[in-house]
Motif scaffolding. Structure first.
Motif, mmCIF file in Angstrom:
data_model
loop_
_atom_site.group_PDB
_atom_site.id
_atom_site.type_symbol
_atom_site.label_atom_id
_atom_site.label_comp_id
_atom_site.label_asym_id
_atom_site.label_seq_id
_atom_site.Cartn_x
_atom_site.Cartn_y
_atom_site.Cartn_z
ATOM 1 N N ILE B 133 0.860 -1.195 0.000
ATOM 2 C CA ILE B 133 0.000 0.000 0.000
ATOM 3 C C ILE B 133 0.891 1.238 0.000
ATOM 4 O O ILE B 133 2.042 1.179 0.407
ATOM 5 C CB ILE B 133 -0.890 0.007 1.272
ATOM 6 N N GLU B 134 0.330 2.361 -0.475
ATOM 7 C CA GLU B 134 1.079 3.618 -0.595
ATOM 8 C C GLU B 134 1.910 3.963 0.625
ATOM 9 O O GLU B 134 3.120 4.130 0.554
ATOM 10 C CB GLU B 134 0.105 4.780 -0.840
ATOM 11 N N HIS B 135 1.235 4.069 1.774
ATOM 12 C CA HIS B 135 1.974 4.546 2.938
ATOM 13 C C HIS B 135 2.997 3.523 3.393
ATOM 14 O O HIS B 135 4.028 3.883 3.955
ATOM 15 C CB HIS B 135 1.008 4.930 4.072
ATOM 16 N N GLU B 136 2.729 2.240 3.111
ATOM 17 C CA GLU B 136 3.720 1.225 3.463
ATOM 18 C C GLU B 136 4.951 1.367 2.584
ATOM 19 O O GLU B 136 6.079 1.215 3.055
ATOM 20 C CB GLU B 136 3.132 -0.177 3.306
ATOM 21 N N LYS B 137 4.729 1.713 1.313
ATOM 22 C CA LYS B 137 5.868 1.922 0.411
ATOM 23 C C LYS B 137 6.724 3.064 0.932
ATOM 24 O O LYS B 137 7.956 2.981 0.940
ATOM 25 C CB LYS B 137 5.376 2.282 -0.994
ATOM 26 N N ASP B 138 6.052 4.140 1.380
ATOM 27 C CA ASP B 138 6.800 5.288 1.909
ATOM 28 C C ASP B 138 7.633 4.884 3.109
ATOM 29 O O ASP B 138 8.824 5.196 3.187
ATOM 30 C CB ASP B 138 5.829 6.406 2.335
ATOM 31 N N TYR B 139 6.988 4.189 4.047
ATOM 32 C CA TYR B 139 7.702 3.730 5.234
ATOM 33 C C TYR B 139 8.895 2.862 4.837
ATOM 34 O O TYR B 139 9.976 2.966 5.399
ATOM 35 C CB TYR B 139 6.774 2.880 6.118
#
Lengths: 237, 467
Positions: B133-139
C-alpha cells in the motif's frame, strides 16, 4: 575461507533467531504447551552456542591485520548483521520471560488466550535444531523451572553485547547495505524453499500444492489418451 | 508528568488484559465459533454481538457503554476483526473477531521497533510480490535509508521468518499473518487514522505544586504587595464595558468581510482577486466602506496608508503639516534601528524642536523642557511625551475639521462601491464558484487540460469584471 565460514555461521544464527521468534509468538496462546517451552529452551541454547561461535570467529577476523580492505569491509558488514541479530534475540528472550511469567501452564487459574492456533511448533523447532524430529526429555513443570535459566541467559547475552560494543570498534553507520530496496523480491540462489515457489496465502483462494499436481497429472493423462485415440482413428480409417 | 504517564498507560492496558483473560473462561467466557475459509477451518472466532453481550453481562453495563468499551479494546489491538481488518471498530452484529496473541499485546516496555517493522514490510513485500500500500511503500523507503546499515539483516531475517512459517499448518499460517497485520495496523496506523499510542500534550500544572515555597516573612510580604497592587488597578463596570463592546461591534459589523460578506466577491471562494486589488494600500479610488471607516476614529485614519496620505494633503492646505511629519519622525525613532537613535534624535530636534527650526511644532513649555532634558541622553522613547501631545492636538483639532472638510466629502462621493459578481446566464460563462484544486494535486501529465480550464475561467472572469 574465513569469510564463507563466517557467513555460514551467521546464516545459521539468523535461521535460529527467526524460528525462536516464531515460537515465542505462540506463548500464552492455545498452542502453548510444555513441549513448546522445552522447544524454546533447546532453541535458545543452540542460539547461544551459535552466537558465541560467531563472535569468536568474527572478532578473530576483525583483529587480523593481514586482511585486505574489501575483506575488512565485508567483515564489518557481517559484524553489524551479527549484532542486530543478537539484539533481536535478546528482545525475544526478554519477551519470552515476561510471557512465561504471565502464563504459567500448571496453574489452572489463568486461561490461555484462544488465538486460533491449533497446530504445534514441532516443525519450526526441528528446523531450528537442524534435526528431523524433536525429542522431548524434560519434566512436566519445565515452564517454571526454565524461567530462572532464561533470566540468567538474558543477562549473559546482555553482557556479551556490552563486551562486543566495548572491545570491537566497528562504527555502524559506515556500513552500507548490499541490498537495494526490493532486493528480497528476487529469488535467492541459496538453499531452502525460495520465495519464487511460495504459495500466496489469501483467504479466498485455497490452492494446495498437492491438488495442483494431481490436477496436472490427470489433465496430462487425459490429453495423452486423446492423442492416442486420434492416432488410432487416423491409422484405422 | 512522565511519571504519571508511565503509571497510567500500563494500568489501563493491564485492566484491558484482565478483561481479555476473563473472556477466555471455557464456562463463563465468550462463545467461540469456527471460522470457515475455503478449505481450512480455524477455531476461536467470535461475533461482535457475542462480545457486546458478554461485556453487558459481566460488568452489568448498558449496551452503549459495552460497545464503547469493546471499541477501546479493539482499538488497542487486543481483539482484531477478521472481515475488514483495516477498520478497527467493534460492530455489534455477526462480524467475526479473534483474540490477539500475547506476544503482540500492547506493551510499553517493548514498543514496536523500527527494525521489526522493516522486517514485517520486507515479508509483506515478498508475499505480495512488491504490491504494498502507498503509505507502506513510503515507510519502506524511509526505513531503507534510516537503518541502511542493517538492511541486509532485514532481508535475511524476513526470508527466514517466512521459511519458518512454512513449517506450520495452513490454518496457523493464516492466523499468524492476520495477527501481525493487526499488530502493525495499531502501531503504525495508515495516515489519517487515529494513533492510540500517541499521548496528548502533557498537562504542565504539576510544576506549580512542585515548588513548595516556605511560608516565611518574605513570602507574606510579597503576597501583601501583590494584593495591594491588585486593589489599585483601575476597574470598569461590566455594564459600561459591554456597552462599549456592543457599540464597537455595531459599528464594525458592516465592514467585516466574514459577517457581512465582501464585494465584489470573496476571493477565497470565487478565485476572483478583485477584492484585494481594490483594497490595496495605495489605490487611486478607495472603496466607500474604506473611506467611511476613516470617520470612526483617528487611529483608523492614520493606520490606513491612503487615509494617512489624504490627511497629510489636508494638513498641507491648513499649513499644519509639520505636526504629522513630526509624529511620523517620532514613530521612526521608536521603531527604528538602535544604532541610528542618536542621529535620529538629533535630526528631529533640528527639524522640529529647535528655536527657529524650519518646521517648528507647537508644544507646551512643560513638555518641551522635559524633552530637551531627555535629548541630552537620547534613547528610543525620549520623544514620547511630545509625540503624544502632538497626537492629541491633531486628534482634537485637525481631525474633526478634516471630517467636516470638502476634501473628505468629495472623497466620500467619489468612492466606489464595487459591483457584486453577476451570475452569468450562460453556464459556461459563469465564474467558477468553487475553489481551484490544490497545485500539489496537479500532476504534470494532467497539467495541460487543467491549464486550459483555468485559462477559460480567467478569461470569463476578466470579461465579467469589466461587464
Amino acid at each position: 575461507m574465513a569469510k564463507e565460514e563466517c557467513k555460514a555461521l551467521l546464516d545459521a544464527l539468523n535461521r535460529v533467531t527467526a524460528c525462536y521468534r516464531h515460537m515465542v509468538l505462540s506463548v500464552g496462546g492455545t498452542a502453548d504447551s510444555q513441549n513448546l517451552r522445552e522447544e524454546l529452551k533447546q532453541t535458545r541454547q543452540k542460539a547461544h552456542d551459535l552466537a558465541v561461535a560467531n563472535r569468536n570467529k568474527l572478532t578473530a577476523a576483525l583483529k587480523d591485520k593481514n586482511v585486505s580492505k574489501e575483506d575488512k569491509a565485508e567483515f564489518e558488514r557481517l559484524w553489524v548483521i551479527f549484532s542486530t541479530c543478537l539484539e533481536i534475540l535478546e528482545t525475544d528472550m526478554k519477551r519470552a520471560l515476561e510471557l512465561g511469567l504471565e502464563f504459567p501452564l500448571n496453574v489452572p487459574k489463568k486461561h490461555l488466550i484462544q488465538t486460533g492456533m491449533s497446530g504445534g511448533t514441532a516443525g519450526v523447532a526441528a528446523r531450528a535444531m537442524s534435526v528431523q524430529n524433536m525429542k522431548y526429555e524434560a519434566e512436566r513443570n519445565i515452564d517454571e523451572v526454565d524461567l530462572k535459566d532464561l533470566e540468567q541467559e538474558i543477562h549473559k547475552v546482555g553482557e556479551m553485547m556490552y563486551e562486543m560494543e566495548m572491545k570491537v570498534n566497528v562504527p555502524q553507520w559506515t556500513v552500507e547495505a548490499k541490498q537495494d530496496p526490493g532486493a528480497e523480491l528476487k529469488s535467492t540462489t541459496s538453499a531452502g524453499a525460495s520465495s519464487g515457489g511460495f504459495v500466496s496465502i489469501e483467504e479466498r483462494k485455497g490452492f494446495c500444492d498437492i491438488s495442483k499436481l494431481l490436477a496436472a497429472i490427470v489433465f496430462s493423462a487425459v490429453l495423452i489418451l486423446a492423442v492416442i485415440l486420434a492416432v488410432c482413428v487416423v491409422k484405422l480409417s | 508528568m512522565e511519571k504519571l504517564r508511565e503509571y497510567w498507560v500500563p494500568k489501563v492496558l493491564g485492566e484491558m488484559e484482565r478483561v481479555i483473560v476473563g473472556m477466555q473462561d471455557p464456562d463463563m467466557g465468550v462463545k467461540m465459533r469456527n471460522q470457515r475459509l475455503l478449505i481450512t477451518v480455524i477455531p476461536h472466532a467470535m461475533t461482535g454481538s457475542d462480545i457486546v453481550e458478554w461485556l453487558i453481562q459481566k460488568f452489568s453495563i448498558s449496551e452503549e457503554e459495552s460497545l464503547h468499551l469493546g471499541n477501546l479494546i479493539v482499538k488497542h489491538g487486543y481483539i482484531y476483526p477478521l472481515k475488514d481488518p483495516q477498520c478497527l471498530v467493534l460492530r455489534a452484529d455477526d462480524s467475526p473477531y479473534r483474540f490477539q496473541t500475547p506476544y503482540f499485546w500492547m506493551s510499553t516496555k517493548w514498543p514496536a521497533a523500527e527494525l521489526d517493522y522493516a522486517i514485517y514490510l520486507a515479508k509483506k513485500n515478498i508475499r505480495k510480490q512488491g504490491d504494498l500500500i502507498e503509505h507502506e511503500k513510503d515507510y519502506y523507503n524511509q526505513l531503507h535509508k534510516k537503518i541502511n546499515h542493517t538492511w541486509d539483516f532485514v532481508v535475511m531475517q524476513a526470508r527466514e521468518q517466512l521459511r519458518a512459517a512454512k513449517q506450520r499448518r495452513k490454518g496457523d499460517r493464516i492466523v499468524i499473518e492476520c495477527q501481525e497485520q493487526a499488530y502493525w495496523l495499531v502501531n503504525r496506523p495508515p495516515p489519517g487514522v487515529l494513533n492510540v499510542m500517541e499521548q496528548g500534550p502533557e498537562r504542565g500544572n504539576c510544576y506549580t505544586t512542585r515548588v513548595q515555597m516556605t511560608k516565611n516573612m518574605d513570602f507574606y510580604k510579597r503576597e501583601i504587595e501583590y494584593c495591594k497592587k491588585a486593589m489599585g488597578r483601575t476597574r470598569v463596570k461590566s455594564s459600561i464595558c459591554l456597552e462599549a463592546y456592543l457599540k464597537f461591534n455595531d459599528q464594525y459589523m458592516p465592514h467585516d468581510p466574514i459577517m457581512s460578506g465582501c464585494l465584489p466577491s470573496n476571493p477565497w471562494i470565487t478565485d476572483d482577486t478583485d477584492y484585494w486589488s481594490m483594497n490595496a494600500p495605495t489605490v487611486t479610488t478607495p472603496t466607500k466602506l474604506r473611506v467611511e471607516r476613516w470617520a470612526f476614529n483617528f487611529g483608523e485614519l492614520l493606520g490606513d496608508p491612503l487615509g494617512h496620505i489624504q490627511f497629510m494633503e489636508f494638513l498641507k492646505k491648513e499649513f499644519s503639516a509639520e505636526n504629522l511629519s513630526f509624529w511620523e519622525a517620532c514613530e521612526d525613532l521608536r521603531y527604528g534601528e538602535q544604532s541610528k537613535i542618536a542621529e535620529s534624535v538629533d535630526s528631529v530636534y533640528q527639524q522640529f524642536l529647535a528655536p527657529g527650526a524650519t518646521r517648528w511644532v507647537n508644544i507646551d513649555s512643560k513638555t518641551m523642557e522635559k524633552t530637551l532634558e531627555g535629548i541630552r541622553r537620547p534613547h528610543r522613547y525620549v520623544m514620547d511625551d511630545a509625540q503624544m501631545h502632538i497626537y492629541m492636538l491633531m486628534k482634537k483639532d485637525s481631525y474633526p475639521r478634516f471630517l467636516k472638510s470638502d476634501m473628505y466629502k468629495t472623497l466620500l462621493a467619489e468612492a466606489v462601491i464595487p459591483p457584486e459578481t453577476k451570475k452569468r446566464v450562460f453556464p459556461f460563462m459563469r465564474k467558477q464558484r468553487h475553489s481551484s484544486p490544490s497545485p500539489a494535486l496537479l500532476l504534470p501529465s494532467e497539467q495541460d487540460p487543467k491549464g486550459e480550464d483555468k485559462n477559460k475561467a480567467l478569461a470569463s472572469a476578466a470579461g465579467g469584471g469589466e461587464g
